[in-house]
Scaffold this active site. Structure first.
Site, short mmCIF file in Angstrom:
data_model
loop_
_atom_site.label_atom_id
_atom_site.label_comp_id
_atom_site.label_asym_id
_atom_site.label_seq_id
_atom_site.Cartn_x
_atom_site.Cartn_y
_atom_site.Cartn_z
N GLY A 467 0.83 -1.21 0.00
CA GLY A 467 0.00 0.00 0.00
C GLY A 467 0.86 1.26 0.00
O GLY A 467 0.35 2.38 0.00
N ASN A 625 9.29 9.38 -5.06
CA ASN A 625 7.95 9.80 -5.47
C ASN A 625 7.43 10.77 -4.43
O ASN A 625 7.15 10.40 -3.29
CB ASN A 625 7.04 8.57 -5.59
CG ASN A 625 5.65 8.92 -6.09
OD1 ASN A 625 5.04 9.90 -5.65
ND2 ASN A 625 5.14 8.13 -7.01
N THR A 628 3.85 9.69 -2.82
CA THR A 628 3.78 8.52 -1.93
C THR A 628 4.73 8.69 -0.73
O THR A 628 4.43 8.19 0.35
CB THR A 628 4.10 7.22 -2.69
OG1 THR A 628 5.37 7.34 -3.33
CG2 THR A 628 3.04 6.92 -3.73
N GLN A 632 3.61 8.56 3.20
CA GLN A 632 4.17 7.68 4.23
C GLN A 632 4.43 8.45 5.52
O GLN A 632 4.18 7.94 6.62
CB GLN A 632 5.46 7.03 3.74
CG GLN A 632 5.23 5.87 2.78
CD GLN A 632 4.39 4.79 3.41
OE1 GLN A 632 4.78 4.19 4.41
NE2 GLN A 632 3.22 4.55 2.86
N GLY A 696 14.65 5.07 1.86
CA GLY A 696 13.42 4.44 2.36
C GLY A 696 12.73 5.31 3.39
O GLY A 696 13.39 6.03 4.15
N GLU A 699 9.06 4.11 7.80
CA GLU A 699 9.00 4.00 9.27
C GLU A 699 9.42 5.24 10.04
O GLU A 699 8.94 5.50 11.13
CB GLU A 699 9.86 2.79 9.70
CG GLU A 699 9.14 1.50 9.41
CD GLU A 699 10.05 0.30 9.37
OE1 GLU A 699 10.94 0.26 8.50
OE2 GLU A 699 9.87 -0.60 10.19
MO1 MOS Z 1 7.85 -2.96 9.09
S1 MOS Z 1 7.55 -3.11 11.10
O1 MOS Z 1 9.42 -3.66 9.01
O2 MOS Z 1 6.64 -3.82 8.34
#
Ligand code: MOS
Length: 741
Positions: A467, A625, A628, A632, A696, A699
């Site tokens: 997603g 992007n 997106t 996040q 990335g 998180e």
């Molecule tokens: Mo993430 S907690 O590595 O899906």
């Protein structure tokens, strides 16, 4: 490569899978309904610790449509997986379903009914009679430490003499923070659909963040070669970590499907998604910090204990960021676990760092105030310039700029530091801030790209899009290399038979997948150039190195031929390339950085607290992007508001049973709770990390957010809440606090 082509990297390209999802064409795991499908429904333990003493299926067997009922006395024999991260066959709960009569947590599978419909399976499951002999459950962290003590975890670190430096310091704090169990609540429930063909090959559709690892784990569990198993997860309704590793329901579904010789579907009920598919564990974190007379950190100790299950040791590495975010010569990080009667915990968005930075970034705020320094200035004075835990330079670190830019956009300079001094009408406004931080990892990866005679390009990799936008950024990379328009690029992910890609986790997927995709696209172009310059090629006799690629065409000596023309002339259907890329080197410490600034509003008249405004500046290297990526961070901020104010899975202290394991009682943020969110993406390519310079972004946005909220709450109310979530009762003067048992 022309600038025009290259500009697609970084563009805010809409999700290419969006139309299929909106139109209902995207099939999620439970949408797969093979012929002759049978439906499973679990019977789940109603005690947290003990044994199944009796299990009667007689009445249930007589219910309509029942095909079979499985339990520890009637279940195919399986093998455990070594659960090796390195071998890529990891599971989190290593005990096999129905392995024996023991019960380790409430909501554990004790039986599985298979019937001809979901409704019949569920109705029969309710007629399975289970009696237990219950033991006294270990219900929470404190009980675990008291009953069983702790066990050393991993990820520990020590440098200098933290206790010695603490004793001699000018100012110090010694405080303990607590975070509760949090449960992943993706929209899509865990679900598996499995079937076996006549040759004994297993196909499984599963809500999985890692099709390759699941295939490898099932290969160990069923003792068949991995080539005979295919795991499909083309669309996933998110996972937040709960779908990283294979859980008992998927193993059981595959096992009973083989036993019955027909396809079986099993959907995990929402209540059991709180018990049998992982959670973020409870933590207790003691923080001891000390500064010299100039407000420089001289001693830092971060000692964390987290709960784990009786079957597995899961370590929540709360001090993972503490090792390297601040410069401090005397530092100790330690992790311990204690066993409780809950299912095995698992990674949840920013595992370790999310609870760890609540403690660290709250403690930094407390330390700054104790040292008499503005919390923003304190951070700027103490941020590390290199990774002192690894003794390496950071590959790219713009945390100072991130902090200053967010501070300016937010208006930190207008903050009156006096507690409760900023009033607007009935509300008291509080400002708080915190740093955020997450590791960057790039794993080995394979990918395949085919340039086809019909003018399309096909790219595949056995990673997933949960997603977050992976389909879209893979298409962007293919378009970047080939110049083919996005609408002629087909991206295939979420199938373990494709070239091996990473789990969708750890914020690894972008940095890991894109270089392999780009490499495969370049190899496909090399092949195309060989076709163009070969015998009946369109540029026969030319040297391949003299051909250039422009917008989906090859150019040579002033002449241009589309990829289709090149392939037609050479009479090939496609030009194909595969690439393998390696894990990142260890020349640098690769991390992402950022800062959150949070405004809260506290209305003491009606005891109402809300997060009204968040400004986050994030340094994740190159943004692939813009749409997106921003999404996040926004999503992570919202999840951070949930962590800060609402989320906690509660357990009865008397028996270890979860009491709010459903969508009604487990509180997550809703629209009315959303703050104004302003995301600043710094966009400095980290080219030491990979060719795109991308690290990335999934998180980092949740890390530090709960601390920034807590710091703002302290500024507004004068109350330092060291236990999440920051619920209203903790802010009211006349409400007695519950005593833990
Ligand atoms: Mo993430 S907690 O590595 O899906």
């Amino acid at each position: 490569m022309s600038d025009k082509q290259h500009s697609i990297i970084g563009a805010g390209v809409p999700r290419i899978d969006g139309p299929d999802k909106l139109a209902g064409r995207a099939n999620y795991a439970a949408d797969n309904l093979p012929p002759n499908l049978a439906y499973g429904y679990g019977v789940f333990s109603t005690i947290a610790s003990g044994k199944v003493s009796q299990l009667s299926v007689d009445e249930a067997r007589r219910m309509p449509g029942v095909i079979d009922i499985f339990h520890h006395g009637h279940f195919p024999s399986l093998y455990r997986t070594p659960s090796s991260f390195v071998q890529g066959n990891k599971v989190e709960e290593t005990r096999l379903p129905f392995e024996d009569e023991r019960v380790y947590y409430e909501g554990q599978f004790v039986a599985l009914v298979v019937a001809d419909s979901f409704e019949n399976a569920r109705a029969a499951a309710r007629r399975v009679k289970v009696t237990y002999s219950a033991d006294q459950a270990v219900a929470n962290l404190d009980q675990g430490v008291e009953a069983n003590g702790t066990r050393a975890g991993s990820g520990n670190h020590s440098r200098g003499d933290a206790p010695g430096a603490f004793e001699d310091a000018a100012a110090s704090i010694d405080v303990t923070y607590r975070t509760p169990v949090e449960t992943h609540n993706p929209m899509e429930m865990h679900a598996s659909v499995a079937y076996w063909d006549a040759q004994g090959n297993l196909t499984i559709y599963d809500a999985s963040q890692g099709v390759v690892v699941e295939r490898n784990a099932l290969s160990k569990i069923f003792a068949i070669p991995p080539e005979r198993i295919t795991v499909h997860a083309p669309y996933i309704g998110s996972g937040f970590g709960s779908k990283l590793w294979t859980w008992p329901h998927a193993i059981a579904t595959a096992a009973v499907s083989r036993e019955l010789g027909r396809p079986v579907q099993l959907v995990v009920p929402r209540q059991q998604m709180f018990t049998t598919t992982g959670h973020r564990p409870e933590t207790r974190q003691r923080m001891r910090l000390a500064t010299d007379g100039n407000g420089k950190l001289v001693s830092l100790r971060h000692e964390a204990i987290n709960t784990t299950s009786f079957t597995d040791q899961y370590v929540e590495t709360c001090g993972s960021v503490t090792k390297s975010l601040y410069s401090c010569p005397n530092l100790t990080v330690s992790h311990e676990t204690t066993q409780v009667n809950r299912g095995t915990p698992t990674s949840m968005r920013a595992p370790g760092a999310a609870p760890g930075l609540f403690a660290l970034e709250s403690a930094i705020d407390e330390m700054a105030l104790a040292a008499g320094v503005d919390p923003l200035q304190f951070r700027l004075d103490n941020y590390a310039e290199r990774d002192e835990s690894l003794d390496l330079d950071f590959s790219s670190n713009h945390i100072v700029e991130a902090t200053k830019r967010a501070a300016e956009t937010f208006g930190w300079a207008d903050r009156n530091p006096e507690i409760g001094s900023m009033r607007e009408g009935r509300e008291i406004v509080g400002y708080g801030m915190a740093a955020c931080n997450w590791e960057a990892l790039k794993r080995p990866c394979d990918a395949r790209v085919s340039i086809r005679a019909d003018g399309t390009v096909f790219a595949s990799c056995a990673t997933q899009d949960i997603g977050t936008g992976t389909y879209t950024i893979v298409a962007q990379a293919v378009s970047d290399v080939t110049g083919i328009a996005l609408d002629r690029i087909t991206v295939k992910l979420g199938d373990s038979s494709y070239p091996e890609g990473p789990i969708s986790g750890g914020s690894w997927a972008t940095a890991t997948t894109l270089p392999a995709i780009a490499g495969a696209a370049r190899k496909a172009l090399d092949e195309l150039k060989r076709y163009a310059t070969g015998g009946n090629g369109i540029f026969a006799g030319a040297h391949a190195d003299d051909l250039s690629v422009v917008d989906g065409a090859l150019r040579y000596d002033g002449k241009q031929a589309s990829f289709t023309e090149v392939l037609d002339a050479a009479r090939y259907g496609s030009a194909d390339g595969e690439a393998h890329t390696e894990a990142a080197d260890s020349k640098y410490s690769y991390r992402s950085f950022g800062a959150h600034f949070v405004e809260v509003r506290w209305d003491p008249g009606i005891s109402h607290l809300r997060v009204s405004r968040v400004v986050s500046a994030i340094d994740v290297g190159k943004v692939i992007n813009a749409t997106t990526a921003r999404n996040q961070v926004e999503g992570a901020v919202v999840m951070g508001v949930g962590m800060g104010l609402f989320e906690a899975t509660e357990y009865d202290t008397r028996n270890g049973r979860p009491v709010n394991n459903d969508y009604a009682e487990y509180v997550v943020p809703v629209h009315a709770d959303q703050p104004e969110i302003d995301v600043i993406l710094l966009d400095y390519p980290d080219l030491a990390f990979n060719e795109y310079g991308a690290r990335g972004i999934g998180e980092i946005g949740i890390t530090g957010l709960a601390a920034a909220i807590g710091n703002a709450v302290h500024h507004a109310t004068g109350k330092r809440i060291r236990e999440l979530p920051i619920t209203l009762d903790k802010l009211m003067d006349d409400v007695p606090q519950a005593q833990s048992a």
